[in-house]
Design a protein around this motif. Structure first.
Motif, short mmCIF file in Angstrom:
data_model
loop_
_atom_site.label_atom_id
_atom_site.label_comp_id
_atom_site.label_asym_id
_atom_site.label_seq_id
_atom_site.Cartn_x
_atom_site.Cartn_y
_atom_site.Cartn_z
N VAL A 1 -71.57 -71.04 -84.04
CA VAL A 1 -70.83 -70.18 -85.00
C VAL A 1 -70.71 -68.77 -84.43
O VAL A 1 -69.63 -68.16 -84.43
CB VAL A 1 -71.55 -70.15 -86.37
CG1 VAL A 1 -70.92 -69.12 -87.30
CG2 VAL A 1 -71.53 -71.54 -87.01
N ALA A 2 -71.82 -68.27 -83.91
CA ALA A 2 -71.83 -66.90 -83.38
C ALA A 2 -71.00 -66.80 -82.10
O ALA A 2 -70.17 -65.89 -81.96
CB ALA A 2 -73.26 -66.46 -83.10
N ALA A 3 -71.22 -67.76 -81.18
CA ALA A 3 -70.51 -67.69 -79.90
C ALA A 3 -69.00 -67.77 -80.12
O ALA A 3 -68.22 -67.04 -79.52
CB ALA A 3 -70.99 -68.81 -78.97
N ALA B 1 -72.04 -62.55 -75.48
CA ALA B 1 -71.93 -61.11 -75.17
C ALA B 1 -72.34 -60.84 -73.73
O ALA B 1 -71.69 -60.06 -73.02
CB ALA B 1 -72.82 -60.32 -76.13
N THR B 2 -73.40 -61.50 -73.28
CA THR B 2 -73.89 -61.29 -71.91
C THR B 2 -72.86 -61.83 -70.91
O THR B 2 -72.56 -61.18 -69.90
CB THR B 2 -75.25 -62.00 -71.72
OG1 THR B 2 -76.14 -61.51 -72.73
CG2 THR B 2 -75.83 -61.71 -70.34
N GLY B 3 -72.31 -63.01 -71.22
CA GLY B 3 -71.33 -63.63 -70.31
C GLY B 3 -70.11 -62.77 -70.09
O GLY B 3 -69.44 -62.89 -69.07
N HIS B 4 -69.80 -61.90 -71.04
CA HIS B 4 -68.60 -61.07 -70.90
C HIS B 4 -68.92 -59.58 -70.90
O HIS B 4 -68.03 -58.76 -71.19
CB HIS B 4 -67.58 -61.44 -71.99
CG HIS B 4 -67.08 -62.84 -71.80
ND1 HIS B 4 -66.14 -63.17 -70.86
CD2 HIS B 4 -67.47 -64.00 -72.38
CE1 HIS B 4 -65.94 -64.48 -70.88
NE2 HIS B 4 -66.73 -65.01 -71.79
N ALA B 5 -70.17 -59.25 -70.58
CA ALA B 5 -70.58 -57.85 -70.44
C ALA B 5 -70.12 -57.01 -71.63
O ALA B 5 -69.49 -55.97 -71.47
CB ALA B 5 -70.03 -57.27 -69.13
N CYS B 6 -70.42 -57.50 -72.83
CA CYS B 6 -69.92 -56.85 -74.04
C CYS B 6 -71.08 -56.56 -75.00
O CYS B 6 -71.45 -57.41 -75.82
CB CYS B 6 -68.89 -57.78 -74.70
SG CYS B 6 -67.98 -57.01 -76.03
N PRO B 7 -71.69 -55.38 -74.90
CA PRO B 7 -72.86 -55.08 -75.73
C PRO B 7 -72.55 -54.96 -77.23
O PRO B 7 -71.45 -54.54 -77.60
CB PRO B 7 -73.37 -53.75 -75.17
CG PRO B 7 -72.28 -53.19 -74.34
CD PRO B 7 -71.36 -54.30 -73.95
N PRO C 1 -65.36 -72.48 -77.63
CA PRO C 1 -64.26 -72.02 -76.77
C PRO C 1 -64.72 -70.91 -75.84
O PRO C 1 -65.62 -70.13 -76.20
CB PRO C 1 -63.23 -71.51 -77.78
CG PRO C 1 -64.01 -71.15 -78.99
CD PRO C 1 -65.16 -72.11 -79.04
N GLU C 2 -64.12 -70.87 -74.68
CA GLU C 2 -64.46 -69.86 -73.68
C GLU C 2 -63.29 -68.87 -73.60
O GLU C 2 -62.17 -69.26 -73.25
CB GLU C 2 -64.66 -70.60 -72.35
CG GLU C 2 -65.42 -69.88 -71.27
CD GLU C 2 -66.63 -69.09 -71.73
OE1 GLU C 2 -66.63 -67.88 -71.48
OE2 GLU C 2 -67.58 -69.66 -72.32
N PRO C 3 -63.49 -67.61 -73.96
CA PRO C 3 -62.37 -66.67 -73.90
C PRO C 3 -61.99 -66.40 -72.44
O PRO C 3 -62.86 -66.34 -71.58
CB PRO C 3 -62.92 -65.41 -74.56
CG PRO C 3 -64.40 -65.49 -74.39
CD PRO C 3 -64.74 -66.95 -74.38
N ARG C 4 -60.70 -66.25 -72.17
CA ARG C 4 -60.22 -66.13 -70.79
C ARG C 4 -60.13 -64.68 -70.35
O ARG C 4 -59.07 -64.20 -69.93
CB ARG C 4 -58.86 -66.84 -70.66
CG ARG C 4 -58.86 -68.29 -71.11
CD ARG C 4 -59.91 -69.11 -70.39
NE ARG C 4 -59.91 -70.51 -70.83
CZ ARG C 4 -60.85 -71.38 -70.50
NH1 ARG C 4 -61.88 -71.00 -69.75
NH2 ARG C 4 -60.78 -72.61 -70.92
N VAL C 5 -61.24 -63.98 -70.49
CA VAL C 5 -61.26 -62.54 -70.22
C VAL C 5 -60.94 -62.25 -68.74
O VAL C 5 -60.10 -61.40 -68.44
CB VAL C 5 -62.64 -61.95 -70.59
CG1 VAL C 5 -62.73 -60.49 -70.19
CG2 VAL C 5 -62.88 -62.09 -72.09
#
Ligand code: ADP
Ligand code: MG
Length: 360
Positions: free
Chosen positions: A66-68, A113-119, A217-221
């Motif tokens: 849910v969070a991810a 958040a860690t996977g996309h460097a987003c604190p 889902p994996e966002p395509r950042v």
């Protein structure tokens, strides 16, 4: 109690990530306002998305997922603008604080958040009638980057998609099927039986991939950033190709041709050979499906080689699935050249009903 909850599940576990990005996070959790430092010569990109228990997620969904997913859907908006994530805030409404749920939720959020460097930089925590998650993400891009506005598609350009549009919709059906709730998605018991049978006949490996695409889902950042020099218009797929492309077509004043063959190739790259029995159905699913969080973009043919090179290195795959034309509307062409208008409402039964000419 509320302070302890914030400290335990958000402030403490996310502190190292905020610390690692202290050049961006001037002030994180713990003060009245968070403070983000936008690098000089950059603009700020902001997007919000909310998920409500019973509407956007099941009560028995894994809180990690849910969070991810809640954060992924926000990051996906930054991806569609080619913006670099800087941080996010979280407004959490809880029906009843449950430590096991909060622990899973905090872990899933930290993972994404860690996977996309987003604190995580702040938020609010309240009690309410059900669990609700509302996230706002902040990102940036150099002033020279226009942000892939939806009005920038031009006749003659290629149309590309990442991943497999429609896969998450299969996953949603699977999730409802597992809970015996398919009838909630169908207009009649007969339709539910037919869907049940179709889903039951799918290879187990595909069911697994589909559920994964729906739940996680994996966002395509990274792709969004890599596309900065190439894409003209771009969006993330949340309502299915047909509905989402209409935004680009209308705002850019163009027609868009989707080609059945490459769309089916997206499926066969995952499934192997697609049987003719499944082909129409999978095509419908790509056009009407939702929650994909894949990127769909237009680009000049001059960039075709560069995008193909990108596609060879990129995860996920990129597929060239159509063209931008002058005119209006969304069109589907088959190998025999037959062109059919695709409207969001008619995606399910666009069987040939006479030939229509594509706008030139
Ligand atoms: P205030 O009363 O000043 O709004 P709060 O008690 O709501 O402060 O929150 C205290 C601190 O914790 C603030 O810095 C706020 O941003 C942060 N915070 C509250 N809830 C969350 C949450 N769900 N996630 C992250 N930070 C939060
Ligand atoms: Mg508050």
């Amino acid at each position: 109690m509320e302070f302890e909850l914030i400290r335990q599940y958000f402030e403490v576990p996310f502190a190292p990530l905020a610390q690692a990005h202290r050049q961006v996070v001037g002030q994180g959790i713990g003060d009245d306002c968070a403070q983000l430092c936008v690098p000089e010569g950059h603009t700020l990109f902001v997007s919000s998305d909310s998920s409500v228990e019973g509407v956007h997620f099941f009560s028995d969904d894994a809180p990690f997922d849910v969070a991810a997913k809640a954060l992924a859907s926000n990051l996906s908006d930054l991806a569609a603008c080619g913006a670099q994530p800087m941080g996010f805030s979280l407004n959490l409404t809880l029906a009843k604080p449950q430590p096991a749920w909060l622990q899973g939720f905090s872990s899933g959020l930290l993972h994404m958040a860690t996977g996309h460097a987003c604190p995580l930089i702040g938020g609010d925590t309240t009690h309410g009638p059900c669990n609700m998650v509302s996230i706002t993400v902040y990102g940036c891009a150099p002033l020279s980057h226009h942000g892939f506005h939806r009005s920038r598609a031009k006749a003659g350009q290629d149309l590309w998609v990442s991943g497999l549009p429609g896969l998450a919709r299969l996953g949603m059906w699977m999730a409802y099927r597992q809970r015996g709730l398919l009838n909630k998605l169908c207009e009649s018991p007969g339709e539910a039986d037919q869907l049940d049978e179709r889903l039951g006949s799918m290879p187990v490996s595909l069911s697994h991939l589909a559920l994964q695409a729906f739940n996680r889902p994996e966002p395509r950042v990274a792709l969004g950033l890599a596309l900065r020099p190439y894409a003209s218009a771009c969006l993330d797929l949340s309502d299915g190709l047909a509905g989402d492309l209409l935004h680009i077509a209308q705002l850019s004043g163009v027609a868009i041709e989707l080609q059945a063959q490459p769309l089916l190739a997206c499926w066969s790259s995952t499934l192997g050979q697609v049987s003719s029995q499944h082909a129409d159905w999978l095509l419908d699913t790509s056009l009407s499906g939702g929650d994909d969080y894949e990127l769909c973009f237009t680009a000049s043919v001059d960039h075709r080689q560069a995008i193909e090179d990108l596609a060879r290195q990129a995860e996920p795959s990129l597929f060239r699935v159509g063209r931008v034309l002058s005119g209006q509307g969304i069109w589907l062409t088959h190998g025999d050249g037959q062109a059919l208008p695709v409207s969001k409402a008619s995606f399910e039964h666009f069987r040939p009903r006479g030939t229509t000419s594509l706008p030139s």
